[in-house]
Design a protein around this motif. Structure first.
Motif, PDB file in Angstrom:
ATOM      1  N   LEU A   1       0.923  -1.085   0.020  1.00 33.32           N
ATOM      2  CA  LEU A   1       0.162  -0.048   0.087  1.00 33.32           C
ATOM      3  C   LEU A   1       0.661   1.343  -0.051  1.00 33.32           C
ATOM      4  CD1 LEU A   1      -2.728  -1.129   2.684  1.00 33.32           C
ATOM      5  CD2 LEU A   1      -2.850  -0.836   0.034  1.00 33.32           C
ATOM      6  N   SER A   2       2.232   0.970   0.155  1.00 27.72           N
ATOM      7  CA  SER A   2       2.886   2.444   0.157  1.00 27.72           C
ATOM      8  C   SER A   2       2.967   3.008  -1.107  1.00 27.72           C
ATOM      9  CB  SER A   2       4.231   1.857   0.457  1.00 27.72           C
ATOM     10  OG  SER A   2       5.024   1.111  -0.539  1.00 27.72           O
ATOM     11  N   ALA A   3       2.650   2.222  -2.378  1.00 26.02           N
ATOM     12  CA  ALA A   3       2.383   2.836  -3.778  1.00 26.02           C
ATOM     13  C   ALA A   3       1.373   3.684  -3.685  1.00 26.02           C
ATOM     14  CB  ALA A   3       2.540   1.489  -4.497  1.00 26.02           C
ATOM     15  N   ILE A   4       0.397   3.704  -2.627  1.00 26.02           N
ATOM     16  CA  ILE A   4      -0.803   4.293  -2.767  1.00 26.02           C
ATOM     17  C   ILE A   4      -0.417   5.452  -1.954  1.00 26.02           C
ATOM     18  CG2 ILE A   4      -3.084   4.377  -2.187  1.00 26.02           C
ATOM     19  CD1 ILE A   4      -3.333   1.522  -2.747  1.00 26.02           C
ATOM     20  N   LEU A   5       0.138   5.310  -0.962  1.00 27.74           N
ATOM     21  CA  LEU A   5       0.280   6.268   0.209  1.00 27.74           C
ATOM     22  C   LEU A   5       1.475   7.358  -0.484  1.00 27.74           C
ATOM     23  CD1 LEU A   5       0.438   4.626   3.679  1.00 27.74           C
ATOM     24  CD2 LEU A   5      -1.250   6.260   2.837  1.00 27.74           C
ATOM     25  N   MET A   6       2.658   7.010  -1.213  1.00 33.10           N
ATOM     26  CA  MET A   6       3.507   7.656  -1.816  1.00 33.10           C
ATOM     27  C   MET A   6       2.784   8.776  -2.405  1.00 33.10           C
ATOM     28  SD  MET A   6       6.865   5.477  -2.927  1.00 33.10           S
ATOM     29  CE  MET A   6       7.665   4.821  -1.589  1.00 33.10           C
ATOM     30  N   PRO A   7       2.053   8.760  -3.583  1.00 34.92           N
ATOM     31  CA  PRO A   7       1.679   9.741  -4.447  1.00 34.92           C
ATOM     32  C   PRO A   7       0.673  10.791  -3.696  1.00 34.92           C
ATOM     33  CG  PRO A   7       0.790   7.925  -5.325  1.00 34.92           C
ATOM     34  CD  PRO A   7       1.723   7.467  -4.156  1.00 34.92           C
ATOM     35  N   LEU A   8       0.026  10.062  -2.556  1.00 33.76           N
ATOM     36  CA  LEU A   8      -1.009  10.809  -1.723  1.00 33.76           C
ATOM     37  C   LEU A   8      -0.278  11.721  -0.908  1.00 33.76           C
ATOM     38  CD1 LEU A   8      -4.269  11.184  -1.153  1.00 33.76           C
ATOM     39  CD2 LEU A   8      -3.687   9.287   0.481  1.00 33.76           C
ATOM     40  N   ILE A   9       0.635  11.155  -0.254  1.00 33.59           N
ATOM     41  CA  ILE A   9       1.466  12.201   0.463  1.00 33.59           C
ATOM     42  C   ILE A   9       2.125  13.262  -0.099  1.00 33.59           C
ATOM     43  CG2 ILE A   9       3.568  12.365   2.111  1.00 33.59           C
ATOM     44  CD1 ILE A   9       2.623   9.523   3.398  1.00 33.59           C
ATOM     45  N   LEU A  10       2.829  12.995  -1.148  1.00 35.83           N
ATOM     46  CA  LEU A  10       3.297  13.994  -2.107  1.00 35.83           C
ATOM     47  C   LEU A  10       2.483  14.974  -2.666  1.00 35.83           C
ATOM     48  CD1 LEU A  10       5.941  11.416  -4.182  1.00 35.83           C
ATOM     49  CD2 LEU A  10       6.455  13.229  -2.312  1.00 35.83           C
ATOM     50  N   PHE A  11       1.239  14.573  -3.008  1.00 34.57           N
ATOM     51  CA  PHE A  11       0.358  15.436  -3.626  1.00 34.57           C
ATOM     52  C   PHE A  11      -0.059  16.437  -2.634  1.00 34.57           C
ATOM     53  CE2 PHE A  11      -4.113  16.240  -3.818  1.00 34.57           C
ATOM     54  CZ  PHE A  11      -4.421  16.825  -4.893  1.00 34.57           C
ATOM     55  N   THR A  12      -0.452  15.795  -1.514  1.00 37.31           N
ATOM     56  CA  THR A  12      -0.898  16.809  -0.321  1.00 37.31           C
ATOM     57  C   THR A  12       0.244  17.667   0.182  1.00 37.31           C
ATOM     58  OG1 THR A  12      -2.506  15.052   0.435  1.00 37.31           O
ATOM     59  CG2 THR A  12      -2.241  16.962   2.007  1.00 37.31           C
ATOM     60  N   GLY A  13       1.442  17.212   0.341  1.00 37.68           N
ATOM     61  CA  GLY A  13       2.523  18.052   0.921  1.00 37.68           C
ATOM     62  C   GLY A  13       2.933  19.021  -0.179  1.00 37.68           C
ATOM     63  N   MET A  14       3.032  18.721  -1.328  1.00 38.97           N
ATOM     64  CA  MET A  14       3.714  19.748  -2.146  1.00 38.97           C
ATOM     65  C   MET A  14       2.749  20.639  -2.595  1.00 38.97           C
ATOM     66  SD  MET A  14       6.106  16.974  -4.371  1.00 38.97           S
ATOM     67  CE  MET A  14       6.700  18.199  -5.511  1.00 38.97           C
ATOM     68  N   ALA A  15       1.386  20.092  -2.679  1.00 40.80           N
ATOM     69  CA  ALA A  15       0.326  21.223  -3.398  1.00 40.80           C
ATOM     70  C   ALA A  15       0.205  22.196  -2.228  1.00 40.80           C
ATOM     71  CB  ALA A  15      -0.735  20.569  -3.592  1.00 40.80           C
ATOM     72  N   THR A  16      -0.025  21.725  -0.994  1.00 43.67           N
ATOM     73  CA  THR A  16      -0.506  22.633  -0.007  1.00 43.67           C
ATOM     74  C   THR A  16       0.768  23.730   0.347  1.00 43.67           C
ATOM     75  OG1 THR A  16      -1.431  20.976   1.265  1.00 43.67           O
ATOM     76  CG2 THR A  16      -1.114  22.827   2.611  1.00 43.67           C
ATOM     77  N   ALA A  17       2.143  23.149   0.595  1.00 40.67           N
ATOM     78  CA  ALA A  17       3.193  24.021   0.828  1.00 40.67           C
ATOM     79  C   ALA A  17       3.336  25.217  -0.343  1.00 40.67           C
ATOM     80  CB  ALA A  17       4.574  23.026   0.967  1.00 40.67           C
ATOM     81  N   THR A  18       3.174  24.467  -1.317  1.00 36.78           N
ATOM     82  CA  THR A  18       3.675  25.610  -2.568  1.00 36.78           C
ATOM     83  C   THR A  18       2.552  26.614  -2.656  1.00 36.78           C
ATOM     84  OG1 THR A  18       5.047  23.730  -3.572  1.00 36.78           O
ATOM     85  CG2 THR A  18       4.684  25.670  -4.906  1.00 36.78           C
ATOM     86  N   LEU A  19       1.422  26.083  -2.717  1.00 39.08           N
ATOM     87  CA  LEU A  19       0.286  27.104  -3.105  1.00 39.08           C
ATOM     88  C   LEU A  19       0.022  28.139  -1.911  1.00 39.08           C
ATOM     89  CD1 LEU A  19      -2.302  24.754  -4.654  1.00 39.08           C
ATOM     90  CD2 LEU A  19      -0.934  26.261  -5.641  1.00 39.08           C
ATOM     91  N   TYR A  20       0.341  27.608  -0.690  1.00 41.10           N
ATOM     92  CA  TYR A  20       0.186  28.288   0.345  1.00 41.10           C
ATOM     93  C   TYR A  20       1.329  29.533   0.474  1.00 41.10           C
ATOM     94  CZ  TYR A  20      -4.097  27.136   3.103  1.00 41.10           C
ATOM     95  OH  TYR A  20      -5.345  26.870   3.254  1.00 41.10           O
ATOM     96  N   MET A  21       2.432  29.151  -0.045  1.00 38.40           N
ATOM     97  CA  MET A  21       3.683  29.897   0.143  1.00 38.40           C
ATOM     98  C   MET A  21       3.568  30.907  -0.932  1.00 38.40           C
ATOM     99  SD  MET A  21       6.963  27.418   0.966  1.00 38.40           S
ATOM    100  CE  MET A  21       6.940  26.341   2.251  1.00 38.40           C
ATOM    101  N   GLN A  22       3.278  30.512  -2.204  1.00 34.16           N
ATOM    102  CA  GLN A  22       3.011  31.334  -3.095  1.00 34.16           C
ATOM    103  C   GLN A  22       1.772  32.521  -2.978  1.00 34.16           C
ATOM    104  OE1 GLN A  22       4.864  31.793  -6.010  1.00 34.16           O
ATOM    105  NE2 GLN A  22       3.679  33.755  -5.897  1.00 34.16           N
TER     106      GLN A  22
END
Length: 359
Positions: free
Chosen positions: A188-209
């Motif tokens: 299931l790490s194959a599912i959690l990986m894109p989910l964590i990356l999607f949430t972390g990168m999108a949230t951090a970058t969009l809020y910082m911008q």
């Protein structure tokens, strides 16, 4: 691969076969991506020209460098991944779903350490530095990567604390959910990986911008060409990563659920009803969604708060939870819809036929 080994195939033959298949698929995918890439590049150039970041006399060129780099990277990544997967799968005694071992955990902890160092480096910079966003953004991304790599350990840790409440809340479906998640944590790490990356990168970058744009507006300074370029590139990069992560998440969920036809059939023959199996899948998806959003959000907050403190002298951004709620809504919709729709389709096959065909 194990069946081919038993039939007499050598590890070298398996490697050549799998790497050859992956290379053909990569070349086909790269060829199909050429036309959309040309359109996307032209649209991005038009966006730069409309905002005054690029002179109107600059023409769009799609030449051999772009084509060669795109195809080369795609081919190298696909063939390399296939080689590593076959090498692991053909080892003596290797079982499907086995953890990658301590090397993977070391890589995950290293990503967390470097990400934390990048986040802490934000406090050594000034609010007017052009590269202020780089340190917390890269730090949040590396923290997301670290959490994604360590996702099997994190999932098992959460199940150790939430196993009994889940069973009490969902009954038989919850009990099956906890057992399956513990057994399939590595898969299931194959599912959690894109989910964590999607949430972390999108949230951090969009809020910082958003924080950066608000700070520039509040100061009364007109955005420079560099500011506009940075904003556009941030949005483009985040958009590419978000779309790719969503596609990867949907593909992984579809594959992981489709291949469980025999498992679903065995559970139904053992007495579970289709409704219980479907609720089990829904409960699994819910737990995976919460886990991915939790650690992705933690990574994003770790990078966002230092940036906000240094840039605006406040702890929390003024943008509110709207961006984050939109991100988690997309993540939850993609996860739950894909898994439940695939499970419902798989359950249409009679239990005896599913077990017989899969066997």
């Amino acid at each position: 691969m194990h069946l081919l080994r038993r039939a007499g195939a050598t590890p070298g033959q398996l490697r050549r076969m799998m790497v050859g298949e992956a290379s053909i698929v990569a070349l086909a995918g790269a060829a199909l991506a050429v036309w959309p890439a040309m359109l996307g590049g032209r649209a991005l150039l038009d966006r730069f020209q409309d905002s005054g970041q690029v002179a109107s006399g600059v023409d769009h060129v799609f030449g051999p460098i772009a084509l060669g780099s795109g195809i080369g990277i795609t081919l190298f990544a696909s063939a390399g991944a296939a080689f590593l997967a076959v090498r692991r799968g053909t080892r003596t005694g290797t079982r499907s779903g086995r953890s990658a071992g301590p090397a993977r955990n070391v890589a995950g902890y290293a990503a967390l350490l470097v990400g934390a160092a990048g986040v802490c480096a934000t406090f050594t910079m000034n609010a007017t530095d052009n590269a202020l966003m780089a340190a917390p953004a890269y730090g949040a991304i590396l923290l997301s990567v670290g959490f994604a790599v360590l996702s099997p350990l994190l999932l098992r840790a959460l199940l150790g604390r939430l196993g009994r409440p889940i069973t009490a809340l969902f009954g038989a479906s919850g009990y099956l959910t906890v057992l399956n998640l513990r057994r399939r944590a590595a898969e299931l790490s194959a599912i959690l990986m894109p989910l964590i990356l999607f949430t972390g990168m999108a949230t951090a970058t969009l809020y910082m911008q958003a924080v950066e744009t608000s700070a520039i507006t509040a100061s009364g300074v007109v955005k420079s060409v560099e500011d506009k370029t940075l904003e556009t590139l941030n949005l483009v990069v985040v958009g590419i990563v978000v779309v790719f992560s969503c596609i990867m998440l949907i593909n992984s969920l579809y594959a992981a659920t489709s291949y469980r036809g025999r498992e679903f059939g065995q559970q139904r023959l053992a007495g579970a009803t289709p409704g219980q199996v479907l609720r089990m899948v829904g409960c699994e998806s819910l737990i995976l969604t919460v886990t991915g959003i939790l650690f992705g959000t933690l990574a994003a907050i770790a990078g966002l708060l230092p940036f906000t403190v240094v840039r605006t002298d406040t702890i929390l951004p003024d943008q509110g939870p709207g961006i984050w709620l939109t991100i988690i809504a997309v993540a939850a919709a993609a996860t739950l819809t894909t898994s439940l729709a695939t499970a419902r389709r798989t359950l249409r096959t009679p239990a005896v036929a599913a077990v017989t065909v899969a066997a």
